[in-house]
Design an enzyme around this catalytic site. Structure first.
Site, PDB file in Angstrom:
ATOM      1  N   CYS A 184     -18.783  -1.868   2.078  1.00  0.00           N
ATOM      2  CA  CYS A 184     -17.984  -0.679   2.384  1.00  0.00           C
ATOM      3  C   CYS A 184     -18.593   0.013   3.597  1.00  0.00           C
ATOM      4  O   CYS A 184     -19.793  -0.067   3.827  1.00  0.00           O
ATOM      5  CB  CYS A 184     -17.976   0.259   1.186  1.00  0.00           C
ATOM      6  SG  CYS A 184     -16.950   1.697   1.479  1.00  0.00           S
ATOM      7  N   ARG A 224       0.839  -1.208   0.000  1.00  0.00           N
ATOM      8  CA  ARG A 224       0.000   0.000   0.000  1.00  0.00           C
ATOM      9  C   ARG A 224       0.874   1.259   0.000  1.00  0.00           C
ATOM     10  O   ARG A 224       0.582   2.232  -0.700  1.00  0.00           O
ATOM     11  CB  ARG A 224      -0.905  -0.014   1.234  1.00  0.00           C
ATOM     12  CG  ARG A 224      -1.622   1.301   1.449  1.00  0.00           C
ATOM     13  CD  ARG A 224      -2.608   1.209   2.589  1.00  0.00           C
ATOM     14  NE  ARG A 224      -3.259   2.482   2.839  1.00  0.00           N
ATOM     15  CZ  ARG A 224      -4.187   2.662   3.771  1.00  0.00           C
ATOM     16  NH1 ARG A 224      -4.576   1.658   4.520  1.00  0.00           N
ATOM     17  NH2 ARG A 224      -4.738   3.847   3.952  1.00  0.00           N
ATOM     18  N   TYR A 271     -15.087  10.284  -0.924  1.00  0.00           N
ATOM     19  CA  TYR A 271     -14.082  10.084  -1.977  1.00  0.00           C
ATOM     20  C   TYR A 271     -14.304  10.976  -3.192  1.00  0.00           C
ATOM     21  O   TYR A 271     -13.408  11.136  -4.018  1.00  0.00           O
ATOM     22  CB  TYR A 271     -14.050   8.610  -2.408  1.00  0.00           C
ATOM     23  CG  TYR A 271     -13.373   7.725  -1.376  1.00  0.00           C
ATOM     24  CD1 TYR A 271     -12.010   7.479  -1.438  1.00  0.00           C
ATOM     25  CD2 TYR A 271     -14.091   7.172  -0.322  1.00  0.00           C
ATOM     26  CE1 TYR A 271     -11.373   6.694  -0.491  1.00  0.00           C
ATOM     27  CE2 TYR A 271     -13.461   6.384   0.636  1.00  0.00           C
ATOM     28  CZ  TYR A 271     -12.112   6.152   0.540  1.00  0.00           C
ATOM     29  OH  TYR A 271     -11.486   5.382   1.482  1.00  0.00           O
TER      30      TYR A 271
HETATM   31  C1  G6P Z   1     -12.332   4.009   4.425  1.00  0.00           C
HETATM   32  C2  G6P Z   1     -12.737   3.197   3.250  1.00  0.00           C
HETATM   33  C3  G6P Z   1     -12.202   1.846   3.300  1.00  0.00           C
HETATM   34  C4  G6P Z   1     -10.749   1.807   3.630  1.00  0.00           C
HETATM   35  C5  G6P Z   1     -10.417   2.615   4.835  1.00  0.00           C
HETATM   36  C6  G6P Z   1      -8.937   2.775   5.002  1.00  0.00           C
HETATM   37  O1  G6P Z   1     -13.101   3.727   5.461  1.00  0.00           O
HETATM   38  O2  G6P Z   1     -14.105   3.152   3.086  1.00  0.00           O
HETATM   39  O3  G6P Z   1     -12.470   1.209   2.100  1.00  0.00           O
HETATM   40  O4  G6P Z   1     -10.369   0.500   3.876  1.00  0.00           O
HETATM   41  O5  G6P Z   1     -10.972   3.844   4.770  1.00  0.00           O
HETATM   42  O6  G6P Z   1      -8.652   3.142   6.290  1.00  0.00           O
HETATM   43  P1  G6P Z   1      -7.162   3.239   6.807  1.00  0.00           P
HETATM   44  O7  G6P Z   1      -7.255   3.486   8.260  1.00  0.00           O
HETATM   45  O8  G6P Z   1      -6.524   1.917   6.478  1.00  0.00           O
HETATM   46  O9  G6P Z   1      -6.531   4.351   6.046  1.00  0.00           O
END
Ligand code: G6P
Length: 444
Positions: free
Chosen positions: A172, A96, A258
């Protein structure tokens, strides 16, 4: 199925697992889970052992009759499963971080599920999910697949289109946060409101109605984005930067968090670049957060989900997964927003593609609430993004460099031309180990 449910969670070593376990514990009377199998790979062994031990403590403290198994043997776990949930990350957080930082170094958006990074997450994930589906066909042909591995929409579409597996629902947490924020603005309980969501994962819009049938969408837009309002923070990982009020008001629908990447690309990029300099990419922040979470999980006295987990963007995901499973198992007819096959519910995107939409969840799956047609402002972006998703999925399956470049060119967050190719090549090289399908093409 009524013998007691067997659940298999792939990516069981995830830091989110305690929320999943909590979700099952609180529904145990309705949803009698007899076996929970947490599956991971060798690279995730340590995390699996730590979070697995914590899951066992949670189950024991709750006093429920449920066995928790930890394993690195996916096929052994899948045998006769009723539900399979997927929450794995191919290449772990380091992958990532590359998805985010390589585009940022070239001065373009670097994000986990959007732009170049999101497409690469799809390239790595789709072959793996299709492998899981092949195992399911053999070992648990009646099971449901509940996916919350990102990019959740593209993963769901790949399972439907290329895996030819119908029993899949993608999930989601963004709609959950949006529902909570609207209910706060309106000072009305969620149960008294109806939310009509439609679009694709991380790119949907919604309308809101009250129990008298009055539409409250504009009131919520005003409450959140008028110049004197406090913009909402639906998810932890996206800054609650103010939308352009006049533009959002004109949409007559609420955008999702988003949408900021598409409606205010330059502001989001400037903010990301600044954060990248000071605290690193979001993946780097999450890596630090995860380290402290796992330190907590090691505590042999901890037997409940710690508050610190709410700092992760994915809060509420796992609980929603438990509710989907509950709703299928008990044919409850709960209304939820999920990724499922369009089947004509949205007129503007292909019939057989995955969309994210308000749906009724019953024993036979998700039944989308018909949406119809979008006005041009939404339709234009939605169709570009859906075509970009189709190309990305195709490239993930075929390993075609040309298709990947086409997807890059179409993505509004990747400038076209030389830069698209440079970023594509650099990301392919960086992720070579997890992209065997492209490997020979790149060498050629
Ligand atoms: C949001 C999105 C998710 C994603 C997350 C990442 O909630 O909807 O799809 O997985 O953020 O969160 P993070 O804490 O890993 O940045």
């Amino acid at each position: 199925m009524k013998k007691g449910v067997k659940i298999v969670t792939i990516g069981g070593g995830s830091s989110y697992t305690p929320e999943l376990v909590e979700g099952f514990i609180k529904r145990f009377d309705e949803l009698p889970i007899r076996e929970l199998w947490l599956v991971d790979i060798e690279a995730g062994r340590e995390k699996l052992e730590i979070v697995g031990a914590m899951a066992k403590r949670m189950v024991e403290a709750a006093g429920i009759d449920c066995e928790v198994h930890l394993t690195l043997d996916r096929r052994a776990a899948l045998k006769d499963a009723d539900f399979v949930t997927t929450q794995f990350r191919v290449g772990l957080l380091d992958a990532r971080i590359k998805d985010e930082s390589i585009p940022l170094k070239h001065g373009i958006i670097g994000q986990e599920t959007n732009g170049a990074g999101g497409m690469f997450k799809a390239f790595r994930t789709i072959p793996v999910i299709l492998g899981i589906v092949e195992d399911m066909k053999e070992l648990c042909p009646n099971a449901w697949l509940i996916n919350f591995t990102n990019p959740a929409g593209m993963v769901t579409e790949a399972v439907l289109r290329y895996g030819k597996w119908e029993k899949v629902i993608g999930l989601c947490n963004v709609p959950i946060g949006a529902i909570k924020s609207a209910s706060d603005v309106l000072k009305k309980p969620e149960e008294d409101l109806f939310f009509k969501f439609a679009g694709i994962n991380h790119l949907h819009w919604h309308r809101i109605f009250d129990k008298d049938g009055t539409e409250l969408t504009e009131q919520v837009i005003d409450g959140l984005y008028a110049p004197d309002a406090n913009p909402d923070k639906v998810v932890e990982n996206i800054k609650n930067m103010r939308f352009l009020y006049e533009q959002v008001r004109n949409l007559k629908m609420l955008p999702c968090p988003y949408h900021r990447y598409y409606y205010m690309t330059d502001d989001m990029l400037a903010e990301e670049l600044e954060a990248f300099k000071t605290e690193g990419s979001r993946g780097q922040v999450v890596k630090r957060l995860e380290e402290s979470l796992f330190e907590l999980y090691k505590d042999p006295n901890l037997d409940h989900k710690p508050e610190e987990l709410s700092k992760r963007g994915g809060a509420h995901y796992s609980d929603a997964a438990c509710e989907i499973i509950n709703s299928i198992y008990n044919n409850k007819g709960t209304m939820m927003v999920v990724s499922t096959r369009n089947n004509g519910a949205i007129d503007d995107v292909p019939y057989d593609s995955a969309i994210e939409i308000t749906s009724v969840i019953r024993a036979h799956g998700a039944e989308p609430v018909n949406f119809g047609k979008f006005p041009p402002a939404q339709r234009g972006l939605l169709q570009v993004m859906k075509a970009m998703e189709e190309l990305t999925i195709e490239a993930a399956v075929t390993g075609s460099y040309d298709t990947a470049l086409q997807a890059f060119t179409l993505n509004p967050l990747v400038p076209s031309g030389d830069i698209a190719q440079t970023v594509l090549d650099e990301l392919l090289e960086a992720h070579k180990e997890h992209l065997p399908q492209f490997f020979t093409k790149v060498e050629a």
